[in-house]
Design a protein around this motif. Sequence first.
Motif, PDB file in Angstrom:
ATOM      1  N   THR A   7      23.731  36.470  -5.860  1.00 33.33           N
ATOM      2  CA  THR A   7      24.563  37.543  -6.637  1.00 33.33           C
ATOM      3  C   THR A   7      23.818  38.893  -6.531  1.00 33.33           C
ATOM      4  O   THR A   7      22.668  38.999  -6.183  1.00 33.33           O
ATOM      5  N   PRO A   8      24.698  40.062  -6.353  1.00 39.87           N
ATOM      6  CA  PRO A   8      26.097  39.855  -6.103  1.00 39.87           C
ATOM      7  C   PRO A   8      26.508  39.543  -4.941  1.00 39.87           C
ATOM      8  O   PRO A   8      25.501  39.726  -3.870  1.00 39.87           O
ATOM      9  N   ARG A   9      27.642  39.437  -4.540  1.00 42.04           N
ATOM     10  CA  ARG A   9      28.087  39.201  -3.093  1.00 42.04           C
ATOM     11  C   ARG A   9      28.299  40.353  -2.154  1.00 42.04           C
ATOM     12  O   ARG A   9      27.966  40.533  -1.303  1.00 42.04           O
ATOM     13  N   TYR A  10      28.601  41.374  -2.783  1.00 41.68           N
ATOM     14  CA  TYR A  10      28.631  42.783  -2.238  1.00 41.68           C
ATOM     15  C   TYR A  10      28.068  43.928  -3.237  1.00 41.68           C
ATOM     16  O   TYR A  10      28.276  43.667  -4.464  1.00 41.68           O
ATOM     17  N   LEU A  11      27.841  44.848  -2.425  1.00 40.39           N
ATOM     18  CA  LEU A  11      27.117  46.102  -3.204  1.00 40.39           C
ATOM     19  C   LEU A  11      27.051  47.219  -2.350  1.00 40.39           C
ATOM     20  O   LEU A  11      26.827  47.193  -1.200  1.00 40.39           O
ATOM     21  N   ILE A  12      27.559  48.209  -3.007  1.00 38.77           N
ATOM     22  CA  ILE A  12      27.421  49.654  -2.336  1.00 38.77           C
ATOM     23  C   ILE A  12      26.429  50.370  -3.100  1.00 38.77           C
ATOM     24  O   ILE A  12      26.536  50.670  -4.498  1.00 38.77           O
ATOM     25  N   LYS A  13      25.486  51.088  -2.341  1.00 32.10           N
ATOM     26  CA  LYS A  13      24.463  51.849  -3.088  1.00 32.10           C
ATOM     27  C   LYS A  13      24.393  53.159  -2.237  1.00 32.10           C
ATOM     28  O   LYS A  13      24.882  53.391  -0.976  1.00 32.10           O
ATOM     29  N   SER A  33      13.121  31.612   0.794  1.00 32.82           N
ATOM     30  CA  SER A  33      12.878  32.446   1.612  1.00 32.82           C
ATOM     31  C   SER A  33      13.894  33.620   1.819  1.00 32.82           C
ATOM     32  O   SER A  33      15.265  33.297   1.436  1.00 32.82           O
ATOM     33  N   TRP A  34      13.777  34.923   2.066  1.00 33.35           N
ATOM     34  CA  TRP A  34      14.592  35.794   2.260  1.00 33.35           C
ATOM     35  C   TRP A  34      14.700  36.204   3.682  1.00 33.35           C
ATOM     36  O   TRP A  34      13.831  36.537   4.353  1.00 33.35           O
ATOM     37  N   TYR A  35      16.006  36.536   4.191  1.00 32.01           N
ATOM     38  CA  TYR A  35      16.074  37.123   5.684  1.00 32.01           C
ATOM     39  C   TYR A  35      16.981  38.144   5.531  1.00 32.01           C
ATOM     40  O   TYR A  35      18.049  38.321   4.524  1.00 32.01           O
ATOM     41  N   GLN A  36      16.696  39.091   6.406  1.00 36.00           N
ATOM     42  CA  GLN A  36      17.726  40.358   6.731  1.00 36.00           C
ATOM     43  C   GLN A  36      18.574  40.114   8.108  1.00 36.00           C
ATOM     44  O   GLN A  36      17.964  39.665   8.975  1.00 36.00           O
ATOM     45  N   GLN A  37      19.861  40.349   7.970  1.00 35.28           N
ATOM     46  CA  GLN A  37      20.634  40.023   9.256  1.00 35.28           C
ATOM     47  C   GLN A  37      21.369  41.315   9.318  1.00 35.28           C
ATOM     48  O   GLN A  37      22.240  41.657   8.599  1.00 35.28           O
ATOM     49  N   THR A  38      21.271  42.032  10.430  1.00 35.27           N
ATOM     50  CA  THR A  38      21.870  43.104  10.767  1.00 35.27           C
ATOM     51  C   THR A  38      22.401  42.884  12.357  1.00 35.27           C
ATOM     52  O   THR A  38      21.881  42.051  13.116  1.00 35.27           O
ATOM     53  N   PRO A  39      23.326  43.525  12.951  1.00 39.14           N
ATOM     54  CA  PRO A  39      23.842  43.345  14.161  1.00 39.14           C
ATOM     55  C   PRO A  39      22.918  43.582  15.218  1.00 39.14           C
ATOM     56  O   PRO A  39      22.804  43.111  16.234  1.00 39.14           O
ATOM     57  N   GLY A  40      22.252  44.835  14.861  1.00 34.93           N
ATOM     58  CA  GLY A  40      20.884  45.071  15.887  1.00 34.93           C
ATOM     59  C   GLY A  40      19.956  44.346  16.048  1.00 34.93           C
ATOM     60  O   GLY A  40      19.350  43.942  17.145  1.00 34.93           O
ATOM     61  N   GLN A  41      19.252  43.869  14.855  1.00 36.01           N
ATOM     62  CA  GLN A  41      18.130  43.235  14.757  1.00 36.01           C
ATOM     63  C   GLN A  41      18.197  41.701  14.949  1.00 36.01           C
ATOM     64  O   GLN A  41      17.243  40.855  14.734  1.00 36.01           O
ATOM     65  N   GLY A  42      19.322  41.213  14.331  1.00 34.93           N
ATOM     66  CA  GLY A  42      19.560  39.918  14.076  1.00 34.93           C
ATOM     67  C   GLY A  42      19.112  39.296  12.804  1.00 34.93           C
ATOM     68  O   GLY A  42      18.936  39.975  11.891  1.00 34.93           O
ATOM     69  N   ASP A  85      19.328  50.156   5.946  1.00 40.95           N
ATOM     70  CA  ASP A  85      18.870  48.721   4.993  1.00 40.95           C
ATOM     71  C   ASP A  85      20.319  48.341   4.704  1.00 40.95           C
ATOM     72  O   ASP A  85      20.187  47.114   4.162  1.00 40.95           O
ATOM     73  N   SER A  86      21.287  48.687   5.252  1.00 45.17           N
ATOM     74  CA  SER A  86      22.600  48.189   5.143  1.00 45.17           C
ATOM     75  C   SER A  86      22.461  46.793   5.903  1.00 45.17           C
ATOM     76  O   SER A  86      22.170  46.799   7.127  1.00 45.17           O
ATOM     77  N   ALA A  87      22.845  45.818   5.477  1.00 47.21           N
ATOM     78  CA  ALA A  87      22.567  44.440   6.128  1.00 47.21           C
ATOM     79  C   ALA A  87      23.252  43.465   5.196  1.00 47.21           C
ATOM     80  O   ALA A  87      23.719  43.519   4.088  1.00 47.21           O
ATOM     81  N   LEU A  88      23.192  42.107   5.800  1.00 49.12           N
ATOM     82  CA  LEU A  88      23.544  40.709   5.055  1.00 49.12           C
ATOM     83  C   LEU A  88      22.271  40.357   4.751  1.00 49.12           C
ATOM     84  O   LEU A  88      21.420  39.863   5.495  1.00 49.12           O
ATOM     85  N   TYR A  89      21.795  40.430   3.459  1.00 45.69           N
ATOM     86  CA  TYR A  89      20.748  39.681   3.009  1.00 45.69           C
ATOM     87  C   TYR A  89      20.961  38.212   2.565  1.00 45.69           C
ATOM     88  O   TYR A  89      21.625  38.039   1.633  1.00 45.69           O
ATOM     89  N   LEU A  90      20.047  37.126   3.124  1.00 41.91           N
ATOM     90  CA  LEU A  90      20.345  35.841   2.867  1.00 41.91           C
ATOM     91  C   LEU A  90      18.980  35.337   2.315  1.00 41.91           C
ATOM     92  O   LEU A  90      18.095  35.820   2.540  1.00 41.91           O
ATOM     93  N   CYS A  91      19.616  34.438   1.324  1.00 37.66           N
ATOM     94  CA  CYS A  91      18.408  33.705   0.705  1.00 37.66           C
ATOM     95  C   CYS A  91      18.424  32.311   1.121  1.00 37.66           C
ATOM     96  O   CYS A  91      19.657  31.707   1.223  1.00 37.66           O
ATOM     97  N   ALA A  92      17.332  31.628   1.278  1.00 39.89           N
ATOM     98  CA  ALA A  92      17.347  30.191   1.699  1.00 39.89           C
ATOM     99  C   ALA A  92      16.480  29.533   0.758  1.00 39.89           C
ATOM    100  O   ALA A  92      15.332  29.976   0.303  1.00 39.89           O
ATOM    101  N   SER A  93      16.820  28.257   0.165  1.00 39.66           N
ATOM    102  CA  SER A  93      15.876  27.234  -0.314  1.00 39.66           C
ATOM    103  C   SER A  93      15.389  25.973   0.253  1.00 39.66           C
ATOM    104  O   SER A  93      16.091  25.579   1.167  1.00 39.66           O
ATOM    105  N   THR A 109      24.214  38.387   0.264  1.00 46.57           N
ATOM    106  CA  THR A 109      24.817  39.812  -0.291  1.00 46.57           C
ATOM    107  C   THR A 109      24.901  40.659   0.788  1.00 46.57           C
ATOM    108  O   THR A 109      23.787  41.153   1.381  1.00 46.57           O
ATOM    109  N   ARG A 110      25.957  41.141   0.866  1.00 48.45           N
ATOM    110  CA  ARG A 110      26.262  42.260   1.815  1.00 48.45           C
ATOM    111  C   ARG A 110      26.061  43.647   1.096  1.00 48.45           C
ATOM    112  O   ARG A 110      26.712  43.954   0.269  1.00 48.45           O
ATOM    113  N   LEU A 111      24.941  44.215   1.381  1.00 48.84           N
ATOM    114  CA  LEU A 111      24.456  45.471   1.193  1.00 48.84           C
ATOM    115  C   LEU A 111      25.006  46.550   1.979  1.00 48.84           C
ATOM    116  O   LEU A 111      24.633  46.665   3.140  1.00 48.84           O
ATOM    117  N   THR A 112      25.697  47.509   1.506  1.00 49.69           N
ATOM    118  CA  THR A 112      26.053  48.883   2.191  1.00 49.69           C
ATOM    119  C   THR A 112      25.685  49.939   1.502  1.00 49.69           C
ATOM    120  O   THR A 112      25.810  50.162   0.426  1.00 49.69           O
TER     121      THR A 112
END
Lengths: 114, 115
Positions: A7-13, A33-42, A85-93, A109-112
Motif C-alpha cells: 500500500t498504496p498501489r498508486y502514488l503521485i508526489k 526484499s524491495w526492488y525498483q523497476q523502471t523501463p531503463g534500469q529494469g 525515482d518514478s518507478a514501480l516499487y516491488l516488495c517480496a517476501s 506501488t507505482r510512484l510518479t
Amino acid sequence: KAGVTQTPRYLIKTRGQQVTLSCSPISGHRSVSWYQQTPGQGLQFLFEYFSETQRNKGNFPGRFSGRQFSNSRSEMNVSTLELGDSALYLCASSLDIPKVYEQYFGPGTRLTVT
Amino acid sequence: AQSVTQLGSHVSVSEGALVLLRCNYSSSVPPYLFWYVQYPNQGLQLLLKYTSAATLVKGINGFEAEFKKSETSFHLTKPSAHMSDAAEYFCAVSEGRGQGGKLIFGQGTELSVKP
C-alpha cells in the motif's frame, strides 16, 4: 493464505517531497526484499530485511531507506524525491529456508514524481 | 559479481509453437536460479526455480527449464505457446546462503504470441 500486500498501489508526489511505502509479507515469512523497476534500469535490488535487521543492500543512495517491524511488515522511505525515482516499487517476501529462497512478490506501488 | 543476461528483449511466436527464452548467468558460487513472469500492471509470479537438485526443472503453466553448468545457462521452454503466455519474463539469480533475499534480474524478455 493471503499474498504479499503493498500500500498504496498508486502514488503521485512532487519533487523534493518524501514518501513511505508499506509492505505486508505472507504470514510466516521473515524476509522482506524491495526492488525498483523502471523501463531503463529494469529490476534493481534495493535492500532486504530479515528479523528486523537489514541483511543486504543494493547500490542506491542514502535517500532510500527501510525498516522492518516485529510482525515482519516492512516500510521503505524515499526522501527528497527526484524525477528519476518514478518507478514501480516491488516488495517480496520469503521463508528464507536453505535451498528454497523463493520470493513471492506483491503487486507493487507505482510512484510518479512530478 | 553475479549477473544475468537474457538474450532477446522481445520474442514472438505463433500460438502452438515452441517457446524458448534464453538466460545465461554469471556466479562465483553455485547459484540458485529462478524464472518469473510479469503480466501488465502486476507483480512478479514465480514460474520455477533451480536449487541444485534436478537439473531439469518443471514449473507452472507447462514451463520448464534446464540448468546447464557447462554453458552457464538456464533457458526457459514451453512446448506449445498459448495466447495467455504473452507477458514479460525475467530470469534471476541468487547466491542463497544468507543472500537469498537478494535477486539479480536479467533485463527481461517480452513474449508475444500470435494467433
